[in-house]
Design an enzyme around this catalytic site. Structure first.
Site, PDB file in Angstrom:
ATOM      1  N   ASP A  52       0.841  -1.206   0.000  1.00  0.00           N
ATOM      2  CA  ASP A  52       0.000   0.000   0.000  1.00  0.00           C
ATOM      3  C   ASP A  52       0.876   1.256   0.000  1.00  0.00           C
ATOM      4  O   ASP A  52       0.377   2.373  -0.133  1.00  0.00           O
ATOM      5  CB  ASP A  52      -0.994  -0.006   1.170  1.00  0.00           C
ATOM      6  CG  ASP A  52      -0.327  -0.089   2.528  1.00  0.00           C
ATOM      7  OD1 ASP A  52       0.898  -0.277   2.592  1.00  0.00           O
ATOM      8  OD2 ASP A  52      -1.049   0.039   3.541  1.00  0.00           O
ATOM      9  N   SER A  53       2.210   1.061   0.092  1.00  0.00           N
ATOM     10  CA  SER A  53       3.138   2.172  -0.095  1.00  0.00           C
ATOM     11  C   SER A  53       3.080   2.707  -1.520  1.00  0.00           C
ATOM     12  O   SER A  53       3.713   3.711  -1.831  1.00  0.00           O
ATOM     13  CB  SER A  53       4.566   1.733   0.247  1.00  0.00           C
ATOM     14  OG  SER A  53       4.931   0.604  -0.508  1.00  0.00           O
ATOM     15  N   ASP A  91      -1.009  -6.017  -0.254  1.00  0.00           N
ATOM     16  CA  ASP A  91      -1.416  -5.418   1.020  1.00  0.00           C
ATOM     17  C   ASP A  91      -2.920  -5.201   1.065  1.00  0.00           C
ATOM     18  O   ASP A  91      -3.501  -4.631   0.120  1.00  0.00           O
ATOM     19  CB  ASP A  91      -0.756  -4.040   1.182  1.00  0.00           C
ATOM     20  CG  ASP A  91       0.493  -4.091   2.034  1.00  0.00           C
ATOM     21  OD1 ASP A  91       0.644  -5.047   2.821  1.00  0.00           O
ATOM     22  OD2 ASP A  91       1.311  -3.166   1.904  1.00  0.00           O
ATOM     23  N   LYS A 120      -1.299  -9.331   2.908  1.00  0.00           N
ATOM     24  CA  LYS A 120      -0.604  -8.912   4.119  1.00  0.00           C
ATOM     25  C   LYS A 120      -1.500  -7.933   4.859  1.00  0.00           C
ATOM     26  O   LYS A 120      -2.163  -7.107   4.223  1.00  0.00           O
ATOM     27  CB  LYS A 120       0.742  -8.260   3.775  1.00  0.00           C
ATOM     28  CG  LYS A 120       1.481  -7.675   4.991  1.00  0.00           C
ATOM     29  CD  LYS A 120       2.942  -7.359   4.697  1.00  0.00           C
ATOM     30  CE  LYS A 120       3.180  -6.058   3.982  1.00  0.00           C
ATOM     31  NZ  LYS A 120       2.673  -4.857   4.681  1.00  0.00           N
ATOM     32  N   GLU A 122      -1.682  -5.436   8.670  1.00  0.00           N
ATOM     33  CA  GLU A 122      -0.904  -4.837   9.759  1.00  0.00           C
ATOM     34  C   GLU A 122      -1.608  -5.034  11.096  1.00  0.00           C
ATOM     35  O   GLU A 122      -2.842  -4.970  11.166  1.00  0.00           O
ATOM     36  CB  GLU A 122      -0.717  -3.331   9.503  1.00  0.00           C
ATOM     37  CG  GLU A 122       0.093  -3.034   8.252  1.00  0.00           C
ATOM     38  CD  GLU A 122       0.350  -1.548   8.047  1.00  0.00           C
ATOM     39  OE1 GLU A 122      -0.019  -0.734   8.927  1.00  0.00           O
ATOM     40  OE2 GLU A 122       0.910  -1.202   6.992  1.00  0.00           O
ATOM     41  N   GLU A 189       8.835  -4.257  11.092  1.00  0.00           N
ATOM     42  CA  GLU A 189       9.288  -2.957  10.565  1.00  0.00           C
ATOM     43  C   GLU A 189       9.663  -2.013  11.706  1.00  0.00           C
ATOM     44  O   GLU A 189       8.920  -1.886  12.699  1.00  0.00           O
ATOM     45  CB  GLU A 189       8.174  -2.319   9.711  1.00  0.00           C
ATOM     46  CG  GLU A 189       8.581  -0.950   9.191  1.00  0.00           C
ATOM     47  CD  GLU A 189       7.710  -0.402   8.068  1.00  0.00           C
ATOM     48  OE1 GLU A 189       6.779  -1.107   7.614  1.00  0.00           O
ATOM     49  OE2 GLU A 189       7.970   0.738   7.645  1.00  0.00           O
TER      50      GLU A 189
HETATM   51  O1  KIV Z   1       3.678  -1.230   1.671  1.00  0.00           O
HETATM   52  C1  KIV Z   1       4.876  -1.510   1.869  1.00  0.00           C
HETATM   53  O2  KIV Z   1       5.780  -1.078   1.152  1.00  0.00           O
HETATM   54  C2  KIV Z   1       5.183  -2.341   3.019  1.00  0.00           C
HETATM   55  C3  KIV Z   1       6.630  -2.609   3.301  1.00  0.00           C
HETATM   56  C4  KIV Z   1       7.197  -1.417   3.989  1.00  0.00           C
HETATM   57  C5  KIV Z   1       6.837  -3.833   4.102  1.00  0.00           C
HETATM   58  O3  KIV Z   1       4.322  -2.785   3.712  1.00  0.00           O
END
Ligand code: KIV
Length: 271
Positions: A52-53, A91, A120, A122, A189
């Protein structure tokens, strides 16, 4: 040249990848589109994370809170169209797994149908019901604890987590709960090196670190950070190229050639 892979990367093969059992460190990198997925594949990474980055690195937002399931599905599908051999993990964005387990499963299924092989999410023990519901729906889950960017407001900024003994024990308990619920790997992280080591030693599934020291079972970096597309990068990033500079120089050279009449040349014209 990267070494050719002898077998495709799968969820079970990642789950087994503990360094203490002799497995080489896992390599994960983000990708948000087909060209970056092809690069990650050609480089021989183990896991592509459609993170999600994408919000910060591609879409121009200041944090990850603005991307939706539809955004993530769009980018996951672009990555999947490159047919990469690394495992593709997508994500679950903020608010797509926080309310109800049925909604969590439905949102994760959207990402799986877009081409992800796992999702994934969080958070720690509080996410156990969601992880269990995803496992019941046969959707593999990677956990993510420590500095969780979707908690930026709750954390008061992007700060290293688990600095005290109590916080480190709580984080270790969170990772154990996630693994017991079925997570096949956990991203750590922004935690001190000793916490990365302690959690990695205590878990049966691999840890993948980002700013969590050298003792994790794998490491992940953001594609745009490691290639030098972002002007400032956190301490834990190593920049392996300065592609923003190289790209600016290339586009400047094109602009200069157009303005001087040097482009297009005769060889670049249809006669
Ligand atoms: O979205 C992302 O880039 C991440 C990484 C920082 C692990 O979750």
């Amino acid at each position: 040249m990267p070494e050719p892979r002898s077998a495709p990367v799968t969820v079970p093969s990642v789950r087994r990848a503990k360094r203490r059992d002799g497995h080489p460190p896992l390599v994960m990198v983000t990708a948000y589109d087909a060209p970056s997925a092809r690069i990650a594949d050609a480089a021989g990474v183990d896991i592509i994370l459609v993170g999600d980055s994408v919000a910060n690195n591609v879409l121009g937002f200041d944090d990850t809170l603005h991307v939706t399931v539809a955004d993530m599905a769009h980018h996951t599908a672009a990555v999947a169209r490159a047919r990469p051999s690394p495992l593709v993990v997508a994500d679950l964005p903020w608010m797509s797994y926080h309310l109800e387990t049925t909604e969590t499963v439905r949102n994760a299924a959207t990402l799986i149908r877009a081409g992800a092989e796992a999702v994934k999410l969080e958070g720690g023990a509080v996410r156990v019901p969601m992880v269990e519901a995803l496992m019941a729906a046969e959707i593999p889950v990677m956990g993510h604890v420590g500095l969780t960017p979707q908690s930026v407001n709750a954390m008061g900024g992007y700060r290293v987590q688990a600095r005290t003994d109590d916080a480190a024990s709580a984080l270790a308990a969170d990772t154990k709960a996630l693994a017991a619920a079925g997570c096949f790997a956990v991203v750590l992280e922004g935690v001190p090196e000793r916490v990365g080591r302690m959690v990695t030693e205590s878990l049966e599934v691999p840890t993948i670190g980002i700013g969590a020291g050298p003792d994790c079972d794998g490491q992940v970096l953001v594609f745009h950070d490691l290639l030098g597309f972002n002007q400032s990068t956190p301490k834990f990033v190593r920049r392996y190229a300065e592609l923003a500079e190289a790209a600016t120089a290339a586009v400047s050279a094109f602009a200069a050639d157009v303005r001087s009449g040097a482009f297009p040349a005769d060889a670049e014209v249809y006669h």
